[in-house]
Write a protein that holds these residues in place. Structure first.
Motif, mmCIF file in Angstrom:
data_model
loop_
_atom_site.group_PDB
_atom_site.id
_atom_site.type_symbol
_atom_site.label_atom_id
_atom_site.label_comp_id
_atom_site.label_asym_id
_atom_site.label_seq_id
_atom_site.Cartn_x
_atom_site.Cartn_y
_atom_site.Cartn_z
ATOM 1 N N GLY A 7 49.771 32.402 26.616
ATOM 2 C CA GLY A 7 48.773 31.398 26.953
ATOM 3 C C GLY A 7 48.468 31.408 28.433
ATOM 4 N N ALA A 8 48.566 32.575 29.071
ATOM 5 C CA ALA A 8 48.369 32.677 30.522
ATOM 6 C C ALA A 8 46.945 32.371 30.934
ATOM 7 C CB ALA A 8 48.764 34.073 31.005
ATOM 8 N N THR A 9 45.986 32.543 30.030
ATOM 9 C CA THR A 9 44.597 32.249 30.375
ATOM 10 C C THR A 9 44.227 30.807 30.044
ATOM 11 O OG1 THR A 9 43.800 32.984 28.205
ATOM 12 C CG2 THR A 9 43.891 34.624 29.959
ATOM 13 N N GLU A 35 41.565 41.062 30.858
ATOM 14 C CA GLU A 35 40.505 41.093 31.874
ATOM 15 C C GLU A 35 40.221 39.714 32.449
ATOM 16 O OE1 GLU A 35 40.307 42.358 28.845
ATOM 17 O OE2 GLU A 35 40.355 44.515 29.231
ATOM 18 N N LYS A 36 40.506 38.682 31.682
ATOM 19 C CA LYS A 36 40.273 37.327 32.178
ATOM 20 C C LYS A 36 41.176 36.975 33.352
ATOM 21 C CE LYS A 36 38.656 35.255 27.839
ATOM 22 N NZ LYS A 36 38.914 34.176 26.846
ATOM 23 N N LEU A 37 42.262 37.727 33.520
ATOM 24 C CA LEU A 37 43.203 37.448 34.602
ATOM 25 C C LEU A 37 43.014 38.364 35.803
ATOM 26 C CD1 LEU A 37 46.456 37.006 32.458
ATOM 27 C CD2 LEU A 37 44.930 35.223 33.316
ATOM 28 N N ALA A 38 42.019 39.227 35.741
ATOM 29 C CA ALA A 38 41.859 40.236 36.793
ATOM 30 C C ALA A 38 41.640 39.633 38.170
ATOM 31 C CB ALA A 38 40.702 41.173 36.437
ATOM 32 N N HIS A 39 40.985 38.465 38.244
ATOM 33 C CA HIS A 39 40.613 37.910 39.553
ATOM 34 C C HIS A 39 41.315 36.599 39.886
ATOM 35 C CE1 HIS A 39 37.599 41.017 39.891
ATOM 36 N NE2 HIS A 39 37.101 40.670 38.714
ATOM 37 N N GLN A 45 50.798 39.464 41.547
ATOM 38 C CA GLN A 45 52.196 39.043 41.645
ATOM 39 C C GLN A 45 52.899 38.987 40.292
ATOM 40 O OE1 GLN A 45 50.713 35.488 44.140
ATOM 41 N NE2 GLN A 45 52.797 35.803 44.863
ATOM 42 N N VAL A 46 52.179 39.315 39.245
ATOM 43 C CA VAL A 46 52.756 39.269 37.902
ATOM 44 C C VAL A 46 52.454 40.560 37.164
ATOM 45 C CG1 VAL A 46 52.433 36.766 37.824
ATOM 46 C CG2 VAL A 46 50.709 38.259 36.791
ATOM 47 N N GLU A 47 53.159 40.737 36.063
ATOM 48 C CA GLU A 47 52.847 41.836 35.149
ATOM 49 C C GLU A 47 51.957 41.272 34.046
ATOM 50 O OE1 GLU A 47 55.079 44.890 32.019
ATOM 51 O OE2 GLU A 47 56.204 43.321 33.063
ATOM 52 N N THR A 324 40.808 29.832 35.195
ATOM 53 C CA THR A 324 40.979 29.967 33.752
ATOM 54 C C THR A 324 40.745 28.669 33.009
ATOM 55 O OG1 THR A 324 43.341 29.632 34.151
ATOM 56 C CG2 THR A 324 42.580 31.892 33.886
ATOM 57 N N ASP A 325 40.338 27.603 33.689
ATOM 58 C CA ASP A 325 40.045 26.349 33.004
ATOM 59 C C ASP A 325 38.917 26.552 32.002
ATOM 60 O OD1 ASP A 325 41.926 24.930 34.275
ATOM 61 O OD2 ASP A 325 40.579 23.829 35.603
#
Length: 501
Positions: A7-9, A35-39, A45-47, A324-325
């Motif tokens: 649930g990171a996004t 891809e939602k976490l790219a920016h 800092q994470v995998e 990501t909200d």
């Protein structure tokens, strides 16, 4: 510890990960669409790994070599959310046991002691039981309404209160609720890995205030400086009908509004405070309701209008909005965004931007600006008479006609805050970015945060004029920059002195 976040996004996951990083944990962020976490600011800092909680093979791969698993996934926006969430929980439970995970952490909902549960709360309780019975030490933190910018519960409360000075409401507005600030939820979640292995149970978490939903709306109005709200509870409004109204009045989607409203038929108050025996409260104690609302409103403004000048709270606090909200969060900040490419170099465009206003004007429909200035003066505002201190350079904090310079990032971006009399808060942002071909792109953004119904009516009334005013402004700013660039090139060719910059 090595922590995996499913649930990171999502709303909670996107805020929790920076907290885990700050605590020194190694974090693996799991998403169906990486891809939602790219920016996001913490991406490097994470995998980041791709996995779907309903796919056993991808879940097993995501858990390989990990110690702690945060399960922050649920499918509330699907009609079959209960079936989907049960399947995903069973897969997570099996994979965690097979991977020898040392701790599972789940955020659920407070379950009333009596009465038939709503579909939403029943599903949350079912997921909690599956994880607690997995054989892996599990902590289920159960919360009621979470107060934070971008959360569905908060946005529903916010829009209903802001847009409706008089409300006909269902009887459930008299039910008691124990809300909790997002920062306090994150505190408990981030400390959960410290619990000893023998702890395998649920804990209720809540803030210091127990209120009715009616109280929550009225106190929101006080914090937001709105007139007192008139609330009339009636028997006829069913949860389903209430959800349709929420869907109409607020940006919260119907698929989310229906289960949330159904859950409000229950009183959701902590039945225990045993969490205090295992995790100390945050420094300074739990956040009270009014402070939580104040923080959330400030975060909404700071998210859409990024600044460093907010005095309401500490910048960078964990309740800050994240990219990501949900897309619908903070929807009452209206935008008018325009941009235009030009062959003029970014430096030249910046000269025009920083010289705007005062005797130089606003590059669009002077009569409209003048009339608006007269109206502002007649209603007790500052109008356009203040002008500017210097014809070419600005300083943060100084007045510029009816604006004040809020942020100056030379030579890239200027942000002005309106001090005219309007039913809300307004900003104008002017920015330029250089292009690889030597030209640049000018970007202009007008933003308006409405204050109550009058604010929404104001924006809709002036919106038809934006094409003329703001559209013309974009073209004329770029035109002025191109004229400067041409004049400078001609002067250089003729061997004369460069234009005064």
């Amino acid at each position: 510890m090595r922590c995996t976040v499913f649930g990171a996004t999502g709303y909670i996951g996107g805020r929790l990960i920076p907290e885990l990083i700050a605590a020194g944990h190694q974090v693996r962020a799991v998403a169906r669409t990486p891809e939602k976490l790219a920016h996001v600011p913490w991406a490097q800092q994470v995998e980041i790994v791709k996995a779907d909680a309903t796919d056993a093979d991808s879940v097993a791969a995501a858990l390989k070599g990990q110690e702690v698993v945060y399960y922050l996934v649920h499918s509330l926006n699907r009609r079959d959310f209960a079936v989907t969430d049960r399947k995903a929980a069973e897969i997570i439970a099996t994979a965690a046991r097979d991977a020898d995970i040392s701790r599972l952490v789940y955020l659920g909902g407070i379950t009333p002691a009596h009465g038939r549960l709503s579909r939403h709360l029943a599903s949350r309780a079912q997921v909690g039981r599956i994880l607690l019975d997995s054989g892996v030490p599990t902590v289920e933190l159960r919360a009621a309404v979470i107060l934070g910018s971008g959360s569905a519960s908060f946005e529903m409360l916010r829009y209903l209160t802001e847009r409706l000075p008089v409300m006909v409401t269902p009887r459930w507005v008299r039910n008691r609720i124990q809300p909790i600030a997002i920062r306090d939820v994150l505190h408990y979640l981030s400390r959960a890995p410290e619990l000893p292995a023998e702890v395998n149970r649920s804990f209720d978490i809540g803030g210091p205030d127990i209120l009715t939903y009616m109280d929550m709306m009225r106190r929101y109005a006080v914090v937001a400086r709105l007139p007192r709200r008139v609330i009339v509870p009636v028997r006829l409004l069913t949860p389903w009908l209430s959800a349709q109204w929420v869907n109409l009045v607020t940006p919260v989607p119907r698929s989310i509004a229906v289960p949330l409203i159904e859950s409000l038929i229950h009183e959701v108050v902590c039945t225990d405070h045993d969490i205090d025996d295992h995790i100390p409260r945050p420094d300074g104690g739990l956040t009270d309701y009014d402070r939580a609302i104040e923080l959330a409103l400030t975060r909404i403004r700071d998210d859409e209008v990024p600044t460093r000048w907010s005095d309401a709270s500490t910048p960078g606090a964990p309740s800050d909005p994240m990219p990501t909200d949900p897309a619908w969060s903070g929807g009452t900040l209206y935008h008018d965004v325009r941009e235009l490419h030009t062959d003029a170099p970014a430096e030249t465009v910046w000269q025009v931007i920083e010289a705007i206003g005062g005797e130089n004007g606003w590059y669009s429909f002077p009569l409209a600006w003048s009339v608006r200035g007269w109206i502002d003066r007649l209603t007790g505002g500052v109008g356009l008479r203040r002008g500017r201190r210097d014809a070419r350079r600005l300083r943060v904090g100084e007045a510029l006609d009816w604006w004040r310079v809020e942020h100056l990032e030379r030579p890239r971006m200027l942000r002005l805050r309106a001090e005219m009399r309007v039913p809300g808060r307004a900003w104008l942002e002017l920015a330029v970015e250089p292009d690889a071909d030597g030209g640049s792109t000018y970007r202009q953004r007008a933003l308006f945060e409405p204050h109550g119904l009058a604010g929404h009516a104001y924006w809709k009334a002036v919106a038809p004029f934006h094409t003329v005013v703001f559209g013309g402004m974009v073209r004329n700013v770029v035109g002025a920059a191109e004229h400067r660039a041409t004049a400078a090139a001609d002067a250089e060719t003729a061997g004369g002195p460069p234009l005064d910059r």
